[in-house]
Scaffold this motif. Structure first.
Motif, mmCIF file in Angstrom:
data_model
loop_
_atom_site.group_PDB
_atom_site.id
_atom_site.type_symbol
_atom_site.label_atom_id
_atom_site.label_comp_id
_atom_site.label_asym_id
_atom_site.label_seq_id
_atom_site.Cartn_x
_atom_site.Cartn_y
_atom_site.Cartn_z
ATOM 1 N N THR A 38 16.524 1.061 5.167
ATOM 2 C CA THR A 38 17.236 1.931 6.110
ATOM 3 C C THR A 38 16.338 2.336 7.273
ATOM 4 O O THR A 38 16.718 2.245 8.445
ATOM 5 N N VAL A 39 15.126 2.784 6.966
ATOM 6 C CA VAL A 39 14.182 3.198 8.005
ATOM 7 C C VAL A 39 13.807 2.016 8.888
ATOM 8 O O VAL A 39 13.734 2.132 10.115
ATOM 9 N N PHE A 40 13.574 0.868 8.274
ATOM 10 C CA PHE A 40 13.214 -0.340 9.014
ATOM 11 C C PHE A 40 14.293 -0.701 10.030
ATOM 12 O O PHE A 40 14.016 -0.949 11.206
ATOM 13 N N LEU A 41 15.555 -0.724 9.581
ATOM 14 C CA LEU A 41 16.647 -1.083 10.484
ATOM 15 C C LEU A 41 16.803 -0.065 11.610
ATOM 16 O O LEU A 41 17.048 -0.432 12.767
ATOM 17 N N GLU A 42 16.625 1.211 11.296
ATOM 18 C CA GLU A 42 16.708 2.231 12.336
ATOM 19 C C GLU A 42 15.633 2.028 13.391
ATOM 20 O O GLU A 42 15.893 2.114 14.598
ATOM 21 N N GLN A 43 14.416 1.750 12.946
ATOM 22 C CA GLN A 43 13.320 1.549 13.885
ATOM 23 C C GLN A 43 13.516 0.287 14.717
ATOM 24 O O GLN A 43 13.215 0.272 15.916
ATOM 25 N N VAL A 44 14.003 -0.758 14.094
ATOM 26 C CA VAL A 44 14.244 -2.007 14.820
ATOM 27 C C VAL A 44 15.303 -1.807 15.906
ATOM 28 O O VAL A 44 15.115 -2.190 17.065
ATOM 29 N N LYS A 45 16.417 -1.214 15.539
ATOM 30 C CA LYS A 45 17.500 -1.033 16.505
ATOM 31 C C LYS A 45 17.086 -0.136 17.670
ATOM 32 O O LYS A 45 17.423 -0.392 18.831
ATOM 33 N N SER A 46 16.367 0.945 17.368
ATOM 34 C CA SER A 46 16.045 1.914 18.419
ATOM 35 C C SER A 46 14.867 1.491 19.288
ATOM 36 O O SER A 46 14.663 2.074 20.357
ATOM 37 N N ASN A 47 14.109 0.471 18.878
ATOM 38 C CA ASN A 47 12.929 0.103 19.656
ATOM 39 C C ASN A 47 12.962 -1.328 20.199
ATOM 40 O O ASN A 47 12.499 -1.561 21.318
ATOM 41 N N ILE A 48 13.485 -2.265 19.447
ATOM 42 C CA ILE A 48 13.434 -3.652 19.885
ATOM 43 C C ILE A 48 14.446 -3.935 20.989
ATOM 44 O O ILE A 48 14.151 -4.661 21.948
ATOM 45 N N VAL A 49 15.624 -3.354 20.887
ATOM 46 C CA VAL A 49 16.637 -3.576 21.928
ATOM 47 C C VAL A 49 16.137 -3.122 23.297
ATOM 48 O O VAL A 49 16.159 -3.897 24.262
ATOM 49 N N PRO A 50 15.655 -1.878 23.461
ATOM 50 C CA PRO A 50 15.121 -1.478 24.771
ATOM 51 C C PRO A 50 13.866 -2.258 25.172
ATOM 52 O O PRO A 50 13.614 -2.457 26.370
ATOM 53 N N PHE A 51 13.080 -2.702 24.194
ATOM 54 C CA PHE A 51 11.883 -3.494 24.495
ATOM 55 C C PHE A 51 12.277 -4.814 25.153
ATOM 56 O O PHE A 51 11.670 -5.235 26.152
ATOM 57 N N LEU A 52 13.295 -5.487 24.615
ATOM 58 C CA LEU A 52 13.753 -6.738 25.214
ATOM 59 C C LEU A 52 14.373 -6.500 26.586
ATOM 60 O O LEU A 52 14.155 -7.284 27.527
ATOM 61 N N LYS A 67 13.637 -4.122 28.672
ATOM 62 C CA LYS A 67 12.525 -3.826 29.575
ATOM 63 C C LYS A 67 11.891 -5.100 30.117
ATOM 64 O O LYS A 67 11.473 -5.166 31.291
ATOM 65 N N ASN A 68 11.804 -6.134 29.277
ATOM 66 C CA ASN A 68 11.185 -7.389 29.684
ATOM 67 C C ASN A 68 12.196 -8.413 30.199
ATOM 68 O O ASN A 68 11.831 -9.580 30.437
ATOM 69 N N ASP A 69 13.450 -7.957 30.371
ATOM 70 C CA ASP A 69 14.505 -8.818 30.908
ATOM 71 C C ASP A 69 14.651 -10.101 30.094
ATOM 72 O O ASP A 69 14.774 -11.204 30.634
ATOM 73 N N VAL A 70 14.609 -9.943 28.768
ATOM 74 C CA VAL A 70 14.751 -11.073 27.854
ATOM 75 C C VAL A 70 15.895 -10.763 26.901
ATOM 76 O O VAL A 70 15.935 -9.689 26.291
ATOM 77 N N THR A 71 16.827 -11.680 26.771
ATOM 78 C CA THR A 71 17.944 -11.504 25.854
ATOM 79 C C THR A 71 17.632 -12.191 24.528
ATOM 80 O O THR A 71 16.718 -13.015 24.427
ATOM 81 N N ALA A 72 18.409 -11.868 23.514
ATOM 82 C CA ALA A 72 18.203 -12.487 22.203
ATOM 83 C C ALA A 72 18.370 -13.997 22.279
ATOM 84 O O ALA A 72 17.644 -14.749 21.616
ATOM 85 N N ASP A 73 19.296 -14.457 23.102
ATOM 86 C CA ASP A 73 19.527 -15.894 23.237
ATOM 87 C C ASP A 73 18.313 -16.627 23.794
ATOM 88 O O ASP A 73 18.150 -17.836 23.567
ATOM 89 N N ALA A 74 17.469 -15.923 24.540
ATOM 90 C CA ALA A 74 16.308 -16.560 25.176
ATOM 91 C C ALA A 74 15.127 -16.721 24.225
ATOM 92 O O ALA A 74 14.170 -17.431 24.545
ATOM 93 N N ILE A 75 15.182 -16.070 23.070
ATOM 94 C CA ILE A 75 14.076 -16.143 22.113
ATOM 95 C C ILE A 75 14.197 -17.420 21.288
ATOM 96 O O ILE A 75 15.227 -17.668 20.661
ATOM 97 N N ALA A 76 13.135 -18.238 21.298
ATOM 98 C CA ALA A 76 13.156 -19.473 20.503
ATOM 99 C C ALA A 76 13.055 -19.164 19.021
ATOM 100 O O ALA A 76 13.798 -19.724 18.210
ATOM 101 N N LYS A 77 12.104 -18.270 18.645
ATOM 102 C CA LYS A 77 11.941 -17.889 17.255
ATOM 103 C C LYS A 77 11.597 -16.408 17.165
ATOM 104 O O LYS A 77 10.789 -15.894 17.942
ATOM 105 N N VAL A 78 12.222 -15.734 16.214
ATOM 106 C CA VAL A 78 11.881 -14.349 15.922
ATOM 107 C C VAL A 78 11.265 -14.310 14.529
ATOM 108 O O VAL A 78 11.793 -14.898 13.586
ATOM 109 N N MET A 79 10.110 -13.655 14.422
ATOM 110 C CA MET A 79 9.376 -13.563 13.161
ATOM 111 C C MET A 79 9.440 -12.125 12.681
ATOM 112 O O MET A 79 8.899 -11.234 13.333
ATOM 113 N N ILE A 80 10.097 -11.887 11.575
ATOM 114 C CA ILE A 80 10.323 -10.531 11.084
ATOM 115 C C ILE A 80 9.686 -10.367 9.716
ATOM 116 O O ILE A 80 10.030 -11.071 8.762
ATOM 117 N N SER A 81 8.740 -9.453 9.621
ATOM 118 C CA SER A 81 8.120 -9.120 8.342
ATOM 119 C C SER A 81 8.557 -7.712 7.972
ATOM 120 O O SER A 81 8.077 -6.725 8.529
#
Length: 470
Positions: free
Chosen positions: A190-204, A206-220
């Motif tokens: 639960t905490v992991f998903l909350e942190q991912v949603k609230s931080n990764i979306v604005p991070f992308l 900010k860098n003008d990168v959409t999810a479709d533009a990412i070749a590979k996402v590595m999630i640990s």
């Protein structure tokens, strides 16, 4: 701009079928296998192997610092970097930082590397889960290494990065705990998903990168469910998700996210965006962009190479013995004495870096270092000669069933190096039935033994395998 100049990885030869754990306890288990460090391996030896892979054809003298990340250090109070630096034949003036206790230490070390220097980052872990517990199935062993710096040789620039601290008790091991403990998986997920949603979306954004533009996402993250849920929440498709290696290696602690980065780089193309997300009491996230320099980097063994080289014949009982989780009858031999500190100090550079001498008169290499050449008898005409990386063959060998070994029989061989030099040493990661005279071998850094709380490291031989599975 700072980025990755080179990469390397190491996965132990032995893989334990999780089914064997289930058969022993008569309980359901995860599928696949977990990588198991041999009785002569630990986080230091695995880290050295990953760094050797990373530093192929690299100029060692240009490395300014080492960062070593692990939660399974050989000592609670003694540094590991001097041993690692000596084994890699790096200058003794190199700076070192050891990061521990957090499973984000590997990615944090990448972020902390100085842009104006060449920093060798090593992440390595060999964690032991309590028998019958989920961690026993889940934990796997491995290491990854990166050379971080700047310049035209960078194969993947760090476009941007971020860190979020978030105190949460999901897994922990206190000074007195023999094993890692876990709280309910729901809390961490639960905490992991909350942190991912609230931080990764604005991070992308900010860098003008959409999810479709990412070749590979590595999630640990904390488990396969959270891993998949996070990827879907961010809008990534299945083909964009990097294999988390759970079924082939296991959760490799600090090495887990770095090993996924290595695996992604092995298949990356110039222009690819790679996103790394690593969770442990917060997040580290890094956005890479692969450059054209990746096409010039010589091939490494890397993750994919070591995945092909393995044996899954290890019995669960052997794993328990290697990890000292069960008491067995001691060898009918005198106890091994603690190594002599003065002797270790005197042989420090020679033994850890496996550096002998080479006669200037006749060109014959010799180990250990000599003053008088065994071939031409010239005196004091020697120069340093490092045997690591030199081609070698088995000249003869013996199987010692009486030696006190955690994995009998002990294989002892006479090794002749193609360019000259001969040693007698142990052979590891090899079934005795596969030993042959003339077999090609390479040297690997191992822990010979531990006595009196002191680890004694040296080099062993192992067969050279291009591809093997069993």
């Amino acid at each position: 701009m700072k980025g990755i100049i080179s990469y390397g990885a190491y996965i132990p030869y032995n893989r334990l079928q999780r089914k064997k754990i289930g058969d022993f306890f008569n309980k359901p288990v995860f599928g696949g296998v977990k990588a198991v460090a041999g009785y002569d391996e630990d986080s230091v030896s695995m880290g050295v192997e990953a760094a050797i892979d990373c530093l192929q054809r690299m100029e060692h003298e240009k490395i300014d610092s080492i960062y070593f990340a692990t939660v399974s250090a050989s000592y609670r109070e003694k540094g590991s970097i001097p041993t690692i630096a000596a084994a890699l034949n790096l200058p003794n003036t190199i700076r070192g930082i050891e990061a521990s206790t957090s499973l984000r230490s590997g990615t944090s070390a990448i972020l902390a590397a100085n842009e104006t220097e060449n920093t060798l980052v090593i992440a390595s872990d060999s964690r032991t889960g309590a028998p019958t517990g989920q961690n026993e199935q889940w934990f796997g062993d491995g290491a990854a290494s990166f050379l971080i710096g700047s310049g035209e040789d960078v194969i993947a620039h760090i476009i941007d990065s971020g860190t979020v601290q978030g105190e949460v008790i999901t897994s922990w091991r206190s000074q007195s705990d023999p094993f890692t403990q876990n709280w309910e998986e729901r809390l961490g997920s639960t905490v992991f998903l909350e942190q991912v949603k609230s931080n990764i979306v604005p991070f992308l954004e900010k860098n003008d990168v959409t999810a479709d533009a990412i070749a590979k996402v590595m999630i640990s993250g904390p488990g396969t469910r959270a891993h998949t849920a996070a990827a879907r929440a961010l809008g990534f498709k299945n083909e964009q998700i990097q294999d988390p290696l759970f079924d082939k290696v296991g959760a490799a602690g600090n090495a887990h996210a770095p090993m996924m980065i290595v695996s992604a780089l092995e298949a990356a193309h110039p222009g690819d965006y790679l996103l790394t997300i690593n969770f442990s009491e917060g997040l580290d996230f890094i956005l890479f962009k692969v450059t054209a320099a990746i096409e010039q980097l010589p091939a490494r063994k890397g993750v994919n190479g070591y995945l092909k080289i393995h044996s899954d014949k290890i019995a669960y009982s052997d794993y328990l013995k290697w990890r000292e989780l069960i008491d067995t009858e001691p060898p009918r031999r005198p106890d091994i004495e603690r190594p002599s500190a003065p002797a270790l100090y005197r042989g420090y550079n020679q033994n850890l870096s496996f550096t002998g001498s080479k006669c200037r008169s006749c060109g014959i290499p010799q180990f250990p270092k000599q003053r008088v050449c065994v071939q031409c008898q010239q005196k004091d005409e020697m120069e340093d000669y490092r045997f690591v990386g030199q081609s070698a063959k088995v000249t003869t060998f013996t199987l010692d069933y009486l030696a006190a070994s955690p994995a009998p029989p002990m294989i002892v061989a006479v090794i002749d190096f193609v360019n000259g030099g001969r040693i007698i040493c142990e052979v590891t990661d090899c079934d005795p039935k596969d030993m042959k005279i003339g077999m090609n071998v390479e040297m690997t850094f191992r822990r010979l033994y531990e006595a009196g709380g002191i680890n004694n490291y040296f080099w062993k031989a192992r067969p050279i395998r291009q591809k093997e599975s069993s």
